[in-house]
Design a protein around this motif. Structure first.
Motif, PDB file in Angstrom:
ATOM      1  N   THR A 178      31.702  56.731  90.311  1.00  9.36           N
ATOM      2  CA  THR A 178      30.373  57.185  89.884  1.00  9.36           C
ATOM      3  C   THR A 178      30.337  57.396  88.374  1.00  9.36           C
ATOM      4  O   THR A 178      29.405  56.951  87.699  1.00  9.36           O
ATOM      5  CB  THR A 178      29.987  58.493  90.612  1.00  9.36           C
ATOM      6  OG1 THR A 178      29.955  58.232  92.020  1.00  9.36           O
ATOM      7  CG2 THR A 178      28.628  58.995  90.159  1.00  9.36           C
ATOM      8  N   ASP A 179      31.340  58.064  87.828  1.00  9.85           N
ATOM      9  CA  ASP A 179      31.394  58.325  86.387  1.00  9.85           C
ATOM     10  C   ASP A 179      31.416  57.023  85.595  1.00  9.85           C
ATOM     11  O   ASP A 179      30.708  56.872  84.590  1.00  9.85           O
ATOM     12  CB  ASP A 179      32.627  59.167  86.027  1.00  9.85           C
ATOM     13  CG  ASP A 179      32.483  60.613  86.486  1.00  9.85           C
ATOM     14  OD1 ASP A 179      31.341  61.068  86.716  1.00  9.85           O
ATOM     15  OD2 ASP A 179      33.518  61.297  86.618  1.00  9.85           O
ATOM     16  N   ASP A 180      32.232  56.075  86.039  1.00 10.32           N
ATOM     17  CA  ASP A 180      32.329  54.789  85.342  1.00 10.32           C
ATOM     18  C   ASP A 180      30.994  54.048  85.414  1.00 10.32           C
ATOM     19  O   ASP A 180      30.483  53.552  84.406  1.00 10.32           O
ATOM     20  CB  ASP A 180      33.445  53.947  85.964  1.00 10.32           C
ATOM     21  CG  ASP A 180      33.684  52.655  85.199  1.00 10.32           C
ATOM     22  OD1 ASP A 180      34.374  52.709  84.164  1.00 10.32           O
ATOM     23  OD2 ASP A 180      33.148  51.600  85.609  1.00 10.32           O
ATOM     24  N   PHE A 181      30.406  53.991  86.600  1.00 12.37           N
ATOM     25  CA  PHE A 181      29.148  53.274  86.830  1.00 12.37           C
ATOM     26  C   PHE A 181      28.002  53.869  86.006  1.00 12.37           C
ATOM     27  O   PHE A 181      27.298  53.157  85.294  1.00 12.37           O
ATOM     28  CB  PHE A 181      28.837  53.313  88.332  1.00 12.37           C
ATOM     29  CG  PHE A 181      27.510  52.719  88.720  1.00 12.37           C
ATOM     30  CD1 PHE A 181      27.200  51.404  88.418  1.00 12.37           C
ATOM     31  CD2 PHE A 181      26.585  53.476  89.405  1.00 12.37           C
ATOM     32  CE1 PHE A 181      25.974  50.852  88.789  1.00 12.37           C
ATOM     33  CE2 PHE A 181      25.365  52.941  89.787  1.00 12.37           C
ATOM     34  CZ  PHE A 181      25.054  51.625  89.477  1.00 12.37           C
ATOM     35  N   LEU A 182      27.841  55.192  86.048  1.00 13.16           N
ATOM     36  CA  LEU A 182      26.768  55.837  85.280  1.00 13.16           C
ATOM     37  C   LEU A 182      26.994  55.678  83.781  1.00 13.16           C
ATOM     38  O   LEU A 182      26.042  55.498  83.020  1.00 13.16           O
ATOM     39  CB  LEU A 182      26.646  57.314  85.653  1.00 13.16           C
ATOM     40  CG  LEU A 182      26.121  57.614  87.067  1.00 13.16           C
ATOM     41  CD1 LEU A 182      26.136  59.108  87.338  1.00 13.16           C
ATOM     42  CD2 LEU A 182      24.726  57.030  87.280  1.00 13.16           C
ATOM     43  N   LYS A 218      23.625  66.984  87.111  1.00 11.70           N
ATOM     44  CA  LYS A 218      22.991  67.064  88.427  1.00 11.70           C
ATOM     45  C   LYS A 218      22.822  65.670  89.032  1.00 11.70           C
ATOM     46  O   LYS A 218      23.094  65.457  90.214  1.00 11.70           O
ATOM     47  CB  LYS A 218      21.625  67.758  88.285  1.00 11.70           C
ATOM     48  CG  LYS A 218      20.940  68.066  89.576  1.00 11.70           C
ATOM     49  CD  LYS A 218      19.673  68.866  89.324  1.00 11.70           C
ATOM     50  CE  LYS A 218      18.903  69.065  90.617  1.00 11.70           C
ATOM     51  NZ  LYS A 218      17.632  69.728  90.389  1.00 11.70           N
ATOM     52  N   LEU A 219      22.401  64.705  88.193  1.00 15.57           N
ATOM     53  CA  LEU A 219      22.268  63.320  88.640  1.00 15.57           C
ATOM     54  C   LEU A 219      23.611  62.805  89.150  1.00 15.57           C
ATOM     55  O   LEU A 219      23.702  62.225  90.235  1.00 15.57           O
ATOM     56  CB  LEU A 219      21.778  62.440  87.482  1.00 15.57           C
ATOM     57  CG  LEU A 219      21.906  60.923  87.690  1.00 15.57           C
ATOM     58  CD1 LEU A 219      20.922  60.440  88.744  1.00 15.57           C
ATOM     59  CD2 LEU A 219      21.698  60.176  86.390  1.00 15.57           C
ATOM     60  N   ARG A 220      24.651  63.027  88.376  1.00 12.60           N
ATOM     61  CA  ARG A 220      25.987  62.574  88.761  1.00 12.60           C
ATOM     62  C   ARG A 220      26.390  63.179  90.108  1.00 12.60           C
ATOM     63  O   ARG A 220      26.903  62.489  90.983  1.00 12.60           O
ATOM     64  CB  ARG A 220      26.986  62.983  87.684  1.00 12.60           C
ATOM     65  CG  ARG A 220      28.412  62.603  88.027  1.00 12.60           C
ATOM     66  CD  ARG A 220      29.370  63.734  87.710  1.00 12.60           C
ATOM     67  NE  ARG A 220      30.740  63.292  87.896  1.00 12.60           N
ATOM     68  CZ  ARG A 220      31.580  63.907  88.726  1.00 12.60           C
ATOM     69  NH1 ARG A 220      31.206  64.965  89.416  1.00 12.60           N
ATOM     70  NH2 ARG A 220      32.806  63.463  88.861  1.00 12.60           N
ATOM     71  N   GLN A 221      26.148  64.475  90.280  1.00  9.36           N
ATOM     72  CA  GLN A 221      26.536  65.132  91.533  1.00  9.36           C
ATOM     73  C   GLN A 221      25.740  64.575  92.708  1.00  9.36           C
ATOM     74  O   GLN A 221      26.280  64.374  93.793  1.00  9.36           O
ATOM     75  CB  GLN A 221      26.354  66.658  91.425  1.00  9.36           C
ATOM     76  CG  GLN A 221      27.044  67.404  92.551  1.00  9.36           C
ATOM     77  CD  GLN A 221      28.540  67.093  92.623  1.00  9.36           C
ATOM     78  OE1 GLN A 221      29.252  67.215  91.638  1.00  9.36           O
ATOM     79  NE2 GLN A 221      29.021  66.676  93.788  1.00  9.36           N
ATOM     80  N   VAL A 259      27.332  61.202  93.578  1.00  9.36           N
ATOM     81  CA  VAL A 259      28.613  61.425  94.262  1.00  9.36           C
ATOM     82  C   VAL A 259      28.361  61.866  95.710  1.00  9.36           C
ATOM     83  O   VAL A 259      28.939  61.310  96.647  1.00  9.36           O
ATOM     84  CB  VAL A 259      29.481  62.467  93.515  1.00  9.36           C
ATOM     85  CG1 VAL A 259      30.684  62.881  94.361  1.00  9.36           C
ATOM     86  CG2 VAL A 259      29.937  61.916  92.163  1.00  9.36           C
ATOM     87  N   ASP A 260      27.491  62.847  95.895  1.00  9.68           N
ATOM     88  CA  ASP A 260      27.216  63.355  97.243  1.00  9.68           C
ATOM     89  C   ASP A 260      26.622  62.274  98.146  1.00  9.68           C
ATOM     90  O   ASP A 260      26.981  62.147  99.319  1.00  9.68           O
ATOM     91  CB  ASP A 260      26.243  64.544  97.195  1.00  9.68           C
ATOM     92  CG  ASP A 260      26.883  65.794  96.604  1.00  9.68           C
ATOM     93  OD1 ASP A 260      28.129  65.855  96.524  1.00  9.68           O
ATOM     94  OD2 ASP A 260      26.126  66.712  96.213  1.00  9.68           O
ATOM     95  N   GLN A 261      25.700  61.499  97.572  1.00 15.07           N
ATOM     96  CA  GLN A 261      25.052  60.455  98.359  1.00 15.07           C
ATOM     97  C   GLN A 261      26.060  59.386  98.775  1.00 15.07           C
ATOM     98  O   GLN A 261      26.084  58.961  99.936  1.00 15.07           O
ATOM     99  CB  GLN A 261      23.903  59.837  97.569  1.00 15.07           C
ATOM    100  CG  GLN A 261      23.057  58.915  98.428  1.00 15.07           C
ATOM    101  CD  GLN A 261      21.891  58.338  97.677  1.00 15.07           C
ATOM    102  OE1 GLN A 261      21.892  58.306  96.452  1.00 15.07           O
ATOM    103  NE2 GLN A 261      20.889  57.901  98.399  1.00 15.07           N
TER     104      GLN A 261
END
Length: 123
Positions: free
Chosen positions: A19-23, A46-49, A52-54
């Protein structure tokens, strides 16, 4: 039964790293950066979380996604087919960087594609 996708991807930490790499790739992209301009550090976190959760929930992990629907979240952003193609390209680059095997890569891209109609608003 085969392990769920969540386990095959390496669990929570692996999903967070992807997720971090993609965003990061999206935010750094000339065409896509417009969606990140003026967004506070807290909102980005918040977007990142949410992502990740999704992903964690969608792949069979122990998380719950409490965010809004994809249609609601992306409504009014004017996301185009071109934006979508760039996003898919960045997702593929991220999955390649983390050496995600073909089978799992296919499952992720297929999940991602199923969201397209809720995200893309313009040709």
């Amino acid at each position: 039964a085969a392990p769920v996708l969540y386990k095959r991807l390496g669990g929570y930490d692996a999903i967070a790293a992807v997720t971090d790499d993609f965003l990061g790739r999206l935010a750094a992209d000339k065409q896509m950066s417009r969606f990140f301009v003026g967004v506070s550090v807290d909102s980005l976190r918040k977007l990142r979380q949410h992502v990740v959760d999704q992903l964690c929930e969608a792949t069979g992990g122990p998380c719950y996604y409490f965010g809004r629907s994809m249609k609601t979240v992306h409504a009014g952003l004017g996301i185009t087919e071109s934006d979508w193609q760039i996003t898919v390209k960045h997702l593929q680059l991220t999955l390649g960087k983390f050496k995600v095997p073909d089978k799992e890569r296919g499952e992720i891209l297929s999940m991602f594609s199923s969201l397209k109609n809720d995200i893309v608003e313009k040709p």
